[in-house]
Design a protein around this motif. Structure first.
Motif, PDB file in Angstrom:
ATOM      1  N   ARG A 133       0.829  -0.982  -0.182  1.00 57.23           N
ATOM      2  CA  ARG A 133      -0.121   0.035  -0.068  1.00 57.23           C
ATOM      3  C   ARG A 133       1.118   1.236  -0.556  1.00 57.23           C
ATOM      4  N   SER A 134       1.827   1.578   0.759  1.00 57.05           N
ATOM      5  CA  SER A 134       2.585   2.708   0.972  1.00 57.05           C
ATOM      6  C   SER A 134       3.587   2.936  -0.011  1.00 57.05           C
ATOM      7  N   CYS A 135       3.935   1.730  -0.707  1.00 64.58           N
ATOM      8  CA  CYS A 135       5.559   1.603  -2.141  1.00 64.58           C
ATOM      9  C   CYS A 135       4.771   2.483  -2.896  1.00 64.58           C
ATOM     10  N   SER A 136       6.245   2.505  -4.307  1.00 64.35           N
ATOM     11  CA  SER A 136       5.951   3.449  -4.734  1.00 64.35           C
ATOM     12  C   SER A 136       5.952   3.286  -6.212  1.00 64.35           C
ATOM     13  N   ARG A 137       6.475   1.351  -6.202  1.00 63.34           N
ATOM     14  CA  ARG A 137       6.178   0.374  -7.486  1.00 63.34           C
ATOM     15  C   ARG A 137       6.325  -0.646  -6.631  1.00 63.34           C
ATOM     16  N   ILE A 138       5.358  -0.895  -7.130  1.00 63.24           N
ATOM     17  CA  ILE A 138       6.062  -3.091  -6.856  1.00 63.24           C
ATOM     18  C   ILE A 138       6.805  -3.655  -8.095  1.00 63.24           C
ATOM     19  N   ALA A 139       7.233  -4.721  -7.923  1.00 66.83           N
ATOM     20  CA  ALA A 139       8.343  -5.491  -8.929  1.00 66.83           C
ATOM     21  C   ALA A 139       8.078  -7.134  -8.269  1.00 66.83           C
ATOM     22  N   GLU A 154       1.070  -9.402 -11.977  1.00 70.66           N
ATOM     23  CA  GLU A 154       1.698  -8.162 -12.135  1.00 70.66           C
ATOM     24  C   GLU A 154      -0.351  -7.631 -13.009  1.00 70.66           C
ATOM     25  N   GLN A 155      -1.263  -8.015 -13.266  1.00 72.08           N
ATOM     26  CA  GLN A 155      -2.257  -8.251 -14.060  1.00 72.08           C
ATOM     27  C   GLN A 155      -3.144  -7.624 -13.105  1.00 72.08           C
ATOM     28  N   LYS A 156      -3.278  -8.411 -11.976  1.00 72.69           N
ATOM     29  CA  LYS A 156      -3.888  -7.871 -10.094  1.00 72.69           C
ATOM     30  C   LYS A 156      -3.670  -6.385  -9.801  1.00 72.69           C
ATOM     31  N   PHE A 157      -2.592  -6.097  -9.699  1.00 72.29           N
ATOM     32  CA  PHE A 157      -2.472  -4.850  -9.437  1.00 72.29           C
ATOM     33  C   PHE A 157      -2.228  -3.980 -10.004  1.00 72.29           C
ATOM     34  N   SER A 158      -2.356  -3.987 -11.292  1.00 72.52           N
ATOM     35  CA  SER A 158      -2.169  -2.549 -12.297  1.00 72.52           C
ATOM     36  C   SER A 158      -3.472  -2.476 -12.950  1.00 72.52           C
ATOM     37  N   ARG A 159      -4.724  -3.573 -12.024  1.00 66.41           N
ATOM     38  CA  ARG A 159      -5.563  -3.035 -12.611  1.00 66.41           C
ATOM     39  C   ARG A 159      -6.631  -2.276 -11.577  1.00 66.41           C
ATOM     40  N   ILE A 160      -5.819  -2.335 -10.567  1.00 66.51           N
ATOM     41  CA  ILE A 160      -5.531  -0.854  -9.243  1.00 66.51           C
ATOM     42  C   ILE A 160      -5.352  -0.115  -8.986  1.00 66.51           C
ATOM     43  N   ASN A 161      -4.000   0.236 -10.272  1.00 61.93           N
ATOM     44  CA  ASN A 161      -3.308   1.609 -10.872  1.00 61.93           C
ATOM     45  C   ASN A 161      -2.238   1.496  -9.659  1.00 61.93           C
ATOM     46  N   LYS A 162      -1.811   0.077  -9.745  1.00 61.62           N
ATOM     47  CA  LYS A 162      -0.340   0.501  -8.194  1.00 61.62           C
ATOM     48  C   LYS A 162       0.455   0.252  -9.783  1.00 61.62           C
ATOM     49  N   PHE A 259      -3.481  -8.867  -2.993  1.00 67.80           N
ATOM     50  CA  PHE A 259      -4.071  -8.067  -3.668  1.00 67.80           C
ATOM     51  C   PHE A 259      -5.842  -7.839  -3.029  1.00 67.80           C
ATOM     52  N   ALA A 260      -7.007  -8.946  -2.396  1.00 65.52           N
ATOM     53  CA  ALA A 260      -7.481  -8.656  -1.925  1.00 65.52           C
ATOM     54  C   ALA A 260      -7.498  -7.830  -1.181  1.00 65.52           C
ATOM     55  N   GLY A 261      -6.267  -8.203   0.247  1.00 72.69           N
ATOM     56  CA  GLY A 261      -6.297  -7.156   0.978  1.00 72.69           C
ATOM     57  C   GLY A 261      -6.015  -5.618   0.873  1.00 72.69           C
ATOM     58  N   VAL A 262      -5.231  -5.312  -0.291  1.00 74.00           N
ATOM     59  CA  VAL A 262      -4.426  -3.846  -0.548  1.00 74.00           C
ATOM     60  C   VAL A 262      -6.550  -3.563  -2.178  1.00 74.00           C
ATOM     61  N   ALA A 263      -6.736  -3.814  -1.966  1.00 69.17           N
ATOM     62  CA  ALA A 263      -8.134  -3.650  -2.077  1.00 69.17           C
ATOM     63  C   ALA A 263      -8.954  -3.399  -1.552  1.00 69.17           C
ATOM     64  N   SER A 264      -9.211  -4.106  -0.377  1.00 65.69           N
ATOM     65  CA  SER A 264     -10.329  -3.847   0.503  1.00 65.69           C
ATOM     66  C   SER A 264      -9.847  -2.586   1.392  1.00 65.69           C
ATOM     67  N   GLN A 268     -12.313   2.664  -1.928  1.00 65.73           N
ATOM     68  CA  GLN A 268     -12.954   4.291  -2.068  1.00 65.73           C
ATOM     69  C   GLN A 268     -12.195   4.517  -3.339  1.00 65.73           C
ATOM     70  N   ASN A 269     -10.580   4.378  -3.450  1.00 66.58           N
ATOM     71  CA  ASN A 269     -10.202   4.773  -4.785  1.00 66.58           C
ATOM     72  C   ASN A 269      -9.821   3.603  -5.704  1.00 66.58           C
ATOM     73  N   VAL A 270     -10.030   2.438  -4.871  1.00 68.71           N
ATOM     74  CA  VAL A 270      -9.757   0.725  -6.098  1.00 68.71           C
ATOM     75  C   VAL A 270     -10.790   0.895  -6.877  1.00 68.71           C
ATOM     76  N   LYS A 271     -12.153   1.528  -6.350  1.00 69.77           N
ATOM     77  CA  LYS A 271     -13.642   0.614  -6.679  1.00 69.77           C
ATOM     78  C   LYS A 271     -13.504   1.180  -8.429  1.00 69.77           C
ATOM     79  N   ARG A 272     -13.242   3.046  -8.535  1.00 69.52           N
ATOM     80  CA  ARG A 272     -12.744   3.350  -9.959  1.00 69.52           C
ATOM     81  C   ARG A 272     -12.139   3.192 -10.650  1.00 69.52           C
TER      82      ARG A 272
END
Length: 287
Positions: A133-139, A154-162, A259-264, A268-272
């Motif tokens: 949640r607090s990082c700049s980017r994920i590799a 990669e596919q999952k986190f990219s969908r929520i703008n990470k 993914f679910a932990g971060v998205a939950s 409010q930001n992720v849903k859009r």
């Protein structure tokens, strides 16, 4: 602590990474699970042909402060292990009927997830979610079947703008690791915890002060020892015929947890973001 703690599964998975004396204690416990809860420290030492001190060291290695706490956990694990004996992992056999294959693969996958819940640490999941949640980017770093798990993440986190990318070959891994810095998160996926390419990348990112997360088998390994956060999985000890099916399912489950932990937490930001990506993809397939 594990979500559904089962010390007998932990002993099974860690056995090969124990010292020779600790392995003697482990083998004796697994071969005499019904008898062990009734034994004193001295009794288990005699059964395993070791010493009282060796038994107590074994308890500490398995994460218990004393023998009594360890024995209580053994007793609590017995019921689930009885069920485990009824529904054991089954390897692929030459000439199996398709109906048998379907049943066995479904059972193996379910068992991989169930056993992973016995060894994965809930607090480590929470730490990993917060780090992402607090990082700049994920590799993400992984090869072979583990690389496929990285691509799924990669596919999952990219969908929520990470900002997230998976690196699945040695050259791209070294390049990416070199360019990471403080504020980034590196996730390393390896069942064995000893994949050379992954460990090379790990060494580089640690020098760059990058937060590291390992998804790996519950055992002592270089990857687990050197990572900041360890998310353990449990997989069956089957032959090469099964490939990495069990470990892949367990690792994908851990990715889903993250993914679910971060998205939950950021709903409010992720849903859009989820709505936007869903709509654009749905529009593409309507054309």
């Amino acid at each position: 602590m594990a979500i559904n703690d089962n010390v007998l599964i932990k002993i099974r998975d860690r056995k090969d990474s124990l010292t020779p004396v600790e392995r003697m204690v482990a083998d004796s416990i697994l071969a005499n699970v019904e008898e062990v809860p009734h034994l004193s420290v001295k009794g288990l030492a005699q059964l395993s042909k070791t010493s009282d001190a060796s038994v107590l060291r074994f308890c500490k290695t398995m994460g218990y402060s004393g023998y009594r706490q360890f024995i209580v956990s053994i007793s609590a694990s017995l019921g689930s292990m009885e069920e485990d004996q009824k529904d054991r992992y089954t390897d692929i056999q030459p000439g199996d009927e398709l109906s048998v294959i379907i049943s066995n693969i479904s059972l193996n996958n379910s068992k991989s997830i169930e056993d992973t819940l016995s060894v994965i640490d809930r607090s480590e999941i929470a730490r990993a979610v917060e780090a992402i949640r607090s990082c700049s980017r994920i590799a993400l770093f992984g090869v072979g079947a583990s690389g496929i798990v990285c691509l799924d993440a990669e596919q999952k986190f990219s969908r929520i703008n990470k900002i997230c990318h998976a690196y699945t070959d040695s050259h791209s891994q070294l390049t990416a690791a070199t360019l990471m810095g403080k504020g980034d998160v590196a996730i390393f996926v390896s069942n064995s915890g000893s994949t050379a390419d992954v460990l090379d990348a790990l060494e580089i990112v640690k020098k760059n002060r990058v937060k590291t997360i390992a998804i790996t088998k519950y055992t002592k390994s270089e990857l687990a020892d050197k990572s900041d956060i360890v998310l353990s999985i449990s997989t069956p000890e089957l032959t090469f015929r099964s490939g990495a099916m069990g470990s892949r399912i367990a690792m994908l489950t851990v990715v889903d947890m993250l993914f679910a932990g971060v998205a939950s937490a950021e709903y409010q930001n992720v849903k859009r973001y989820l709505a936007k990506t869903h709509n654009v993809l749905a529009g593409k397939y309507r054309k």
